[in-house]
Scaffold this motif. Structure first.
Motif, PDB file in Angstrom:
ATOM      1  N   TYR A  62      -3.373  12.499  -0.233  1.00 37.52           N
ATOM      2  CA  TYR A  62      -4.763  12.137  -0.486  1.00 37.52           C
ATOM      3  C   TYR A  62      -5.553  13.338  -0.992  1.00 37.52           C
TER       4      TYR A  62
ATOM      5  N   TYR B  68       0.822  -1.200   0.000  1.00 35.00           N
ATOM      6  CA  TYR B  68       0.000   0.000   0.000  1.00 35.00           C
ATOM      7  C   TYR B  68       0.860   1.255   0.000  1.00 35.00           C
TER       8      TYR B  68
ATOM      9  N   ASN C  86     -10.781   1.462  -7.706  1.00 29.62           N
ATOM     10  CA  ASN C  86     -10.479   2.074  -6.419  1.00 29.62           C
ATOM     11  C   ASN C  86      -9.274   3.001  -6.585  1.00 29.62           C
TER      12      ASN C  86
ATOM     13  N   GLU D 141      -8.564   6.069  -5.682  1.00 26.09           N
ATOM     14  CA  GLU D 141      -8.091   6.945  -4.622  1.00 26.09           C
ATOM     15  C   GLU D 141      -6.955   6.319  -3.814  1.00 26.09           C
ATOM     16  N   ARG D 142      -7.208   5.109  -3.262  1.00 26.30           N
ATOM     17  CA  ARG D 142      -6.183   4.509  -2.434  1.00 26.30           C
ATOM     18  C   ARG D 142      -5.017   3.997  -3.275  1.00 26.30           C
TER      19      ARG D 142
ATOM     20  N   TYR E 146      -2.314   6.522  -4.155  1.00 31.87           N
ATOM     21  CA  TYR E 146      -1.475   6.924  -3.030  1.00 31.87           C
ATOM     22  C   TYR E 146      -0.068   6.344  -3.190  1.00 31.87           C
TER      23      TYR E 146
ATOM     24  N   ALA F 142       0.776  12.586   4.446  1.00 29.16           N
ATOM     25  CA  ALA F 142      -0.248  11.619   4.049  1.00 29.16           C
ATOM     26  C   ALA F 142      -1.512  12.359   3.622  1.00 29.16           C
ATOM     27  N   ASP F 143      -1.859  13.376   4.399  1.00 28.04           N
ATOM     28  CA  ASP F 143      -3.050  14.157   4.115  1.00 28.04           C
ATOM     29  C   ASP F 143      -2.946  14.854   2.767  1.00 28.04           C
TER      30      ASP F 143
END
Lengths: 76, 770
Positions: B235, B59, B91, B93-94, B97, B231-232
């Motif tokens: 995303y 991930y 999916n 979005e994730r 990352y 991280a923020d």
């Protein structure tokens, strides 16, 4: 109203405000998309009440109550 | 040859794409030092051949799991010519990352938007050009499962320039801080300085260990905690850009198909019963010799005629003779009962193998080979290898079912449902699968522990897997239990068998608790994982899975197991004068004298010296069991014939031989009935919990973290010895129960005190030294 993610009832929605916890757990939560600002829905609890399942960023994530207690969210 | 690495989230279709690119001819090994699969293959579909390396599913590139660390080190140190980043388009979005992190390295990146067909089916659209412009690297739509877009992907990947400067999506938010850290790494002439710089700002432990980095972090971050911010920001960037890229046909309904399935399978009440039923059917279809109970639930209800009763076969000395080849083939599928698919496949392979071995023996006999030579080749070499190979069909059937559970996404739900129970023993819900697989066979179970992230949890799990009595141990249980009932006329064989299964589970629980509180201590690993959407498994993937396992197993059968069976055969058929002994004189062999020598060791367990002059057969049976648990009963039947305890026609189950053997021994040694029954049950317990068969030991050695193997062997010996001694002494004399209870209480108190820090054994020792 601010409350811990571990205290959310099934079906409740919220926006994540802060993520605490020690290094490994916190990092893992961030990597899985549990970051301030993310919207979550409490989906369900496992048959024995723990772990929890939440929907976030379009997918299903499972985490334990102890880990969910590191996350504070604004109830919507 | 250029090397491209495949990187992406777990469950994004990476393995499917890898298979589509390289065909089935992948080279599978382990990454150095860890047991995470390393797959390598060659793509031959383009103008030039390209080496493809499949990185583990991740991930992120944080250094917290072995998979992440491997991928990170590979990308930074081995430096592939390009990274093919597979992104699950359903999916985005994730998945993106990870993409934002990969883009920070100086390696060329191409994004493969996988499962585009599912996106289209849902009526959504993705603006590929827009995404390409935002990311600054090529993006290609593919469907790995349908084989769509793969050629375009590889053509574009091959045409990419092989050098690139890292770029970051964090420029706007953290440009100044990144620049400060980046300058430091550039000065040190490190490759991919941008990647290192961003990781440093994330308080990454690897970066902090780099000389001088800590000071740079303090300067750049100025005490601010940037980990959350980064991280923020990643995303935030993704979701802002995404709204322009992904066009939803309409707001999705409340329940997707996956949700509906989940409503049933993880139901508050029904989740566990449904799982139990699924498990039952898996084991039933793999191991049952009475498919769907067509032949009734009990022996009294049996109504189907056996082949002997149909006149298609006759009972002959030590086995069954079939009237013609057709009857023999029929016996693969049916003999009095209908077999399950797993058993049928096993029988089919065994039929094939037994004809090979018969053919070889006949050839040797006709050619005038000596008796010892045919014995060595027939019983020793072929018999040994074929006995192990004979397991293969059932192991693979079991593995097939569990692979389906894994690939559909159900396995993750099981972990979700059972985690609460397993946490009590210091394990996560994921540990359940390998344990339950242990009831079938320890080999696939041990390999399955790879799904456990934590090394200590893995070690503890691998060590207790043999206690979940496997298919090959069942004959020991039924034969000895049957022997007890037959010889003493007491008890119920089924009840004894069932009781022993429960005993094994209890031993496993106690041992896990002990280990997780002492040598394998560690906090329960975090349980933060994705519950993937339910998907139909791909046939090709399943087959490739099985092929890998089969290859592994066959290789083992022909090396380690081959050697061990030959050695055992030699020891059991040679006297100390190095003369050949036929089967009937096995009691004069080296193995027999070794058994007699070792006999006293088993006295506390009840099957040692107190059983008199024939007692050594138990010791020998226990030793041959170390090779394969089937050997235990085979040894008994052979030795019963040698001793002359049993003169009838041999039965396959060995129950009658054992009863006869028990009668002879109890008459000879004058041991009391209670003592002998306790000894026999202790014998079962010993065999159940001791070092498992050779194949399982070899697998455990390969799967255990480095340096844990020797202690694992010791652990098995100690566990089985204590279990056997406890059962025997308590069963035969009752009063030692008080001693055992006292010991258990002392150990518990000791461990609790030590773990709460009230008592430190090291302190006492160091004081004494002074």
């Amino acid at each position: 109203m601010l409350k811990l993610l571990s205290d959310f009832a099934v079906g409740e929605r919220g926006t994540i405000k802060t993520v605490t916890g020690e290094g490994r757990v916190r990092r893992r939560l961030f990597d899985m998309g549990v970051t301030p600002g993310a919207e979550i829905i409490m989906r369900k609890k496992a048959p024995l009440g723990d772990p929890l399942e939440i929907t976030l960023r379009g997918y299903e994530l499972t985490l334990r109550k102890t880990e969910a207690a590191c996350v504070e969210a604004e109830l919507l | 040859m250029r090397t491209f690495a495949l990187a992406g989230n777990p469950n994004c279709g990476k393995t499917t794409l890898f298979n589509a690119l390289t065909g089935a001819a992948a080279h599978v090994g382990n990454w150095p030092g860890v047991t995470v699969d390393k797959r390598e293959g060659v793509y031959k579909g383009g103008n030039e051949n390209i080496n493809i390396v499949d990185l583990p599913g991740i991930y992120s590139l944080s250094p917290y799991t072995p998979e992440e660390l491997i991928s990170r080190n590979y990308i930074l140190e081995q430096r592939p010519d390009a990274i093919i980043n597979i992104v699950d388009a359903t999916n985005l979005e994730r998945n993106l990352y990870l993409t934002t992190q990969l883009l920070e390295t100086d390696v060329s990146v191409i994004v493969a938007l996988n499962m585009i067909d599912e996106v289209e089916k849902a009526g959504d659209k993705i603006d590929v050009r827009g995404l390409e412009a935002k990311l600054g690297v090529p993006v290609v739509e593919i469907s790995a499962l349908k084989g769509r877009g793969i050629k375009q992907l590889m053509d574009r990947a091959a045409a990419m320039p092989m050098s690139r400067r890292g770029s970051t999506v964090l420029k706007d938010a953290l440009g100044r801080q990144i620049e400060t850290a980046c300058a430091f790494y550039r000065e040190k002439q490190v490759c991919s300085p941008l990647f290192h710089a961003v990781k440093l700002l994330e308080n990454d432990e690897i970066e902090l260990a780099y000389g001088g980095a800590k000071a740079v972090l303090e300067e750049a971050a100025a005490g601010e905690d940037l980990e959350a911010v980064i991280a923020d920001e990643r995303y935030k960037y993704i979701s802002q850009k995404l709204s322009a890229i992904k066009v939803r046909k309409e707001e999705r309904g409340a329940l997707t198909k996956s949700d509906k399935i989940d409503k049933v399978l993880t139901h508050r009440v029904w989740a566990i019963p449904i799982f139990a039923v699924i498990l039952f059917f898996i084991f039933h279809l793999t191991f049952s010799e009475n498919l769907f109970f067509l032949n009734g639930f009990t022996e009294e209800m049996a109504w189907l005629p056996s082949l002997t009763e149909l006149g298609l076969a006759t009972k002959a000395d030590g086995g069954i003779e079939y009237e013609h080849f057709g009857a023999e083939v029929l016996a693969v599928f049916y003999d009095g009962t209908v077999y399950s698919p797993g058993v049928m496949l096993g029988n089919l392979l065994n039929l094939f193998l037994s004809h090979i071995s018969d053919g070889v023996i006949t050839l040797m006999e006709r050619g005038g080979a000596a008796e010892w030579a045919t014995g060595l080749v027939g019983d020793g070499i072929l018999g040994g290898i074929f006995a192990v190979l004979g397991f293969l069909p059932q192991i693979l059937t079991l593995f097939l079912f569990f692979s389906i559970l894994e690939d559909t996404g159900y396995m993750a739900r099981i972990a979700f449902v059972l985690d609460r129970i397993f946490r009590r023993f210091g394990l996560s819900g994921r540990a359940f699968m390998p344990m339950i697989m242990g009831f079938g066979c320890s080999l696939p179970a041990t390999i399955n522990t790879r799904t456990l992230a934590d090394d200590r949890e893995r070690t503890a799990t691998i060590r207790v897997i043999p206690f979940f009595s496997c298919g090959a141990k069942l004959p020991i249980l039924t034969a000895v239990a049957g022997g007890i009932v037959g010889a003493f006329g007491i008890g119920n064989a089924d009840l004894i068998t069932f009781g022993m299964y429960v005993f094994g589970i209890c031993t496993a629980i106690i041992c896990v608790l002990l280990m997780r509180n002492t040598t394998q201590k560690g906090e329960t690993p975090p349980f933060i994982m994705e519950l993937p959407a339910y998907r139909l498994p791909g046939f090709g993937n399943l087959m490739l899975h099985l092929w890998d396992k089969a290859k592994h197993f066959v290789k083992k059968a022909f090396t380690i197991i081959f050697a061990s069976t030959v050695i055992i055969w030699l020891f059991s058929h040679l006297s100390w004068k190095w003369e050949y002994l036929p089967d009937e004189q096995m009691n004069e062999s080296m193995l027999a004298s070794l058994g007699m020598f070792l006999q006293p060791i088993f006295t506390p367990l009840g099957f040692g010296s107190q059983l008199g002059q024939f007692g050594w057969v138990f010791a020998v049976a226990a030793i041959t069991g170390l090779i394969a648990k089937e050997n235990v009963i085979a040894t008994f039947t052979a030795l019963a014939l040698c001793i002359g305890a049993y003169a009838g026609v041999g039965t396959e189950e060995g129950t009658e031989e054992l009863a006869a053997l028990i009668n002879v021994i109890s008459a000879d040694s004058g041991i009391s009935r209670a003592q002998f029954v306790a000894a026999l049950i202790s014998f079962i317990a010993f065999n159940m919990t001791t070092i498992p068969c050779f194949a399982a030991v070899a697998t455990a050695k390969a799967e255990l973290p480095a340096g844990k193997f020797r202690f694992t062997l010791l652990f098995w010996l100690a566990a089985s010895y204590i279990a056997g001694a406890m059962i025997y002494t308590v069963g035969a004399f009752v009063w030692p129960l008080a001693i055992w209870a006292a010991c258990a209480a002392t150990v518990t108190v000791f461990i609790v005190l030590r773990n709460t820090g009230k008592f430190d054994i090291m302190k006492i020792f160091s004081k004494r030294r002074k």
